[in-house]
Design an enzyme around this catalytic site. Structure first.
Site, PDB file in Angstrom:
ATOM      1  N   ASP A 174      16.796 -16.458  52.604  1.00 35.09           N
ATOM      2  CA  ASP A 174      16.847 -17.766  51.451  1.00 35.09           C
ATOM      3  C   ASP A 174      18.514 -18.015  51.317  1.00 35.09           C
ATOM      4  O   ASP A 174      19.265 -16.940  51.390  1.00 35.09           O
ATOM      5  CB  ASP A 174      16.505 -16.970  50.103  1.00 35.09           C
ATOM      6  CG  ASP A 174      16.334 -18.105  48.871  1.00 35.09           C
ATOM      7  OD1 ASP A 174      15.919 -19.290  49.458  1.00 35.09           O
ATOM      8  OD2 ASP A 174      16.541 -17.371  47.784  1.00 35.09           O
ATOM      9  N   THR A 186      13.809 -15.215  39.305  1.00 36.94           N
ATOM     10  CA  THR A 186      14.199 -14.730  38.019  1.00 36.94           C
ATOM     11  C   THR A 186      13.287 -14.206  37.056  1.00 36.94           C
ATOM     12  O   THR A 186      13.201 -13.405  36.475  1.00 36.94           O
ATOM     13  CB  THR A 186      15.157 -15.887  37.220  1.00 36.94           C
ATOM     14  OG1 THR A 186      16.027 -16.215  38.200  1.00 36.94           O
ATOM     15  CG2 THR A 186      15.629 -15.683  35.949  1.00 36.94           C
ATOM     16  N   SER A 214      11.652 -20.663  38.408  1.00 33.55           N
ATOM     17  CA  SER A 214      11.332 -19.727  37.212  1.00 33.55           C
ATOM     18  C   SER A 214      11.418 -20.680  36.179  1.00 33.55           C
ATOM     19  O   SER A 214      12.716 -21.385  36.107  1.00 33.55           O
ATOM     20  CB  SER A 214      12.168 -18.823  37.079  1.00 33.55           C
ATOM     21  OG  SER A 214      11.799 -17.745  38.149  1.00 33.55           O
TER      22      SER A 214
HETATM   23  P1  13P Z   1      14.679 -18.799  40.286  1.00 30.13           P
HETATM   24  O1  13P Z   1      15.440 -17.482  40.504  1.00 30.13           O
HETATM   25  O2  13P Z   1      15.187 -19.674  39.312  1.00 30.13           O
HETATM   26  O3  13P Z   1      13.125 -18.447  40.001  1.00 30.13           O
HETATM   27  O4  13P Z   1      14.924 -19.391  41.645  1.00 30.13           O
HETATM   28  C1  13P Z   1      14.534 -18.848  42.945  1.00 30.13           C
HETATM   29  C2  13P Z   1      14.913 -19.485  44.271  1.00 30.13           C
HETATM   30  O5  13P Z   1      15.017 -20.744  44.119  1.00 30.13           O
HETATM   31  C3  13P Z   1      15.334 -18.778  45.177  1.00 30.13           C
HETATM   32  O6  13P Z   1      15.823 -19.661  46.148  1.00 30.13           O
END
Ligand code: 13P
Length: 288
Positions: free
Chosen positions: A85, A233, A211
């Site tokens: 990621d 998150t 999230s």
């Molecule tokens: P959140 O932490 O807001 O869910 O986002 C996760 C994300 O986009 C990881 O790349």
């Protein structure tokens, strides 16, 4: 089924109009909880691992090794991808070398032409090994493991040019941010999302910052071409809340309640509940 590239699962989701969840993993509890629940739901999943999380878990090789071992140990039959990621240029090459089955190269902070050139190179390297690639144009707002984005809206023409590199999925900034959304958040920019999908010739789109986005916005985004939604998150908050409640109830002081296998169980169960709700919302249950 072995750990696979994300390409096929996203093409199927895009064609059938649902979203595959990228659940970011943070440790062994996350890996086990996620794999157990996706098998139960018969749903495909992408396990997202940031460079920071990869380092925390003992390096890229350890992450892929751990996922593969747990995957085999639990006899997982649904498609599972291990995806870097927000990878840097160097990190993307290292994760590929270690055996990740999907790579995000996030070149959104480079001048556009440099992002394009580097994405092209990463696509070539990854595709030679059957590994899927995600690119990004227009940064995602908020902070994700030290990667800070200002929340810039993507330029559709830049999206078109990046999509021509042959990327398998595409993240465009459309007002989404990492972490929970502030009260005064303006919402997702569906006009840009529509344009991006038109000019990218139907490449599956990725929605970061999954999230806290209202359900109806998520559904609309999926209807406009989003096939992968990233969630981190909400699982972290649920894990922390359940763990805090366990300790506040004094359960760690009862008998062997301090044993991490007991102490971390409520948190693991809480992650599973978040995942179940998300998969239902994204429409991916039963789609393995
Ligand atoms: P959140 O932490 O807001 O869910 O986002 C996760 C994300 O986009 C990881 O790349």
């Amino acid at each position: 089924m072995a750990v696979v590239s994300a390409r096929e699962m996203l093409l199927k989701a895009h064609k059938e109009g649902y979203g595959v969840a990228q659940i970011n993993i943070n440790n062994l509890e996350w890996i086990k909880a996620t794999l157990e629940v996706v098998e139960e739901l018969n749903a495909p999943v992408i396990l997202g691992v940031s460079e920071g999380a990869s380092k925390y878990m003992g390096g890229y090789k350890n992450v892929i090794g751990m996922v593969k071992e747990v995957h085999d140990f639990l006899n997982i039959t649904v498609p599972v991808a291990v995806h870097l990621d927000h990878g840097t240029y160097e990190g993307a090459k290292k994760a590929l070398e270690a055996g990740y089955t999907s790579i995000m190269f996030d070149g959104s902070h480079y001048p556009f032409e440099e992002n394009l050139e580097k994405t092209k190179e990463i696509v070539k390297l990854c595709h030679s090994k059957g590994v899927s690639v995600e690119a990004e144009v227009g940064s995602i707002g908020g902070e994700e493991d030290g990667v800070i984005g200002g929340g810039e809206i993507a330029d559709p023409e830049e999206c078109r040019r990046i999509s021509e590199t042959g990327v398998d999925m595409f993240a465009a900034g459309i007002g989404n941010i990492h972490g929970m959304y502030p009260e005064n958040w303006k919402g997702l920019n569906f006009e840009v999302l529509k344009k991006v999908q038109d000019v990218t010739g139907g490449v599956p789109l990725v929605l970061h910052g999954g999230s806290g986005i209202p359900n109806e916005m998520v559904r609309k985004a999926i209807s406009l071409g989003v096939s992968k939604i990233n969630v981190n998150t909400e699982c972290q908050l649920a894990f922390a809340k359940a763990t805090r409640e366990y300790i506040e109830k004094g359960l760690d002081k009862k008998g062997k309640g301090f044993d991490p296998r007991k102490l971390l169980k409520p948190g693991s169960e809480a992650i599973k509940e978040v995942i179940k709700t998300k998969f239902k919302l994204f429409g991916s249950t039963g789609k393995a």
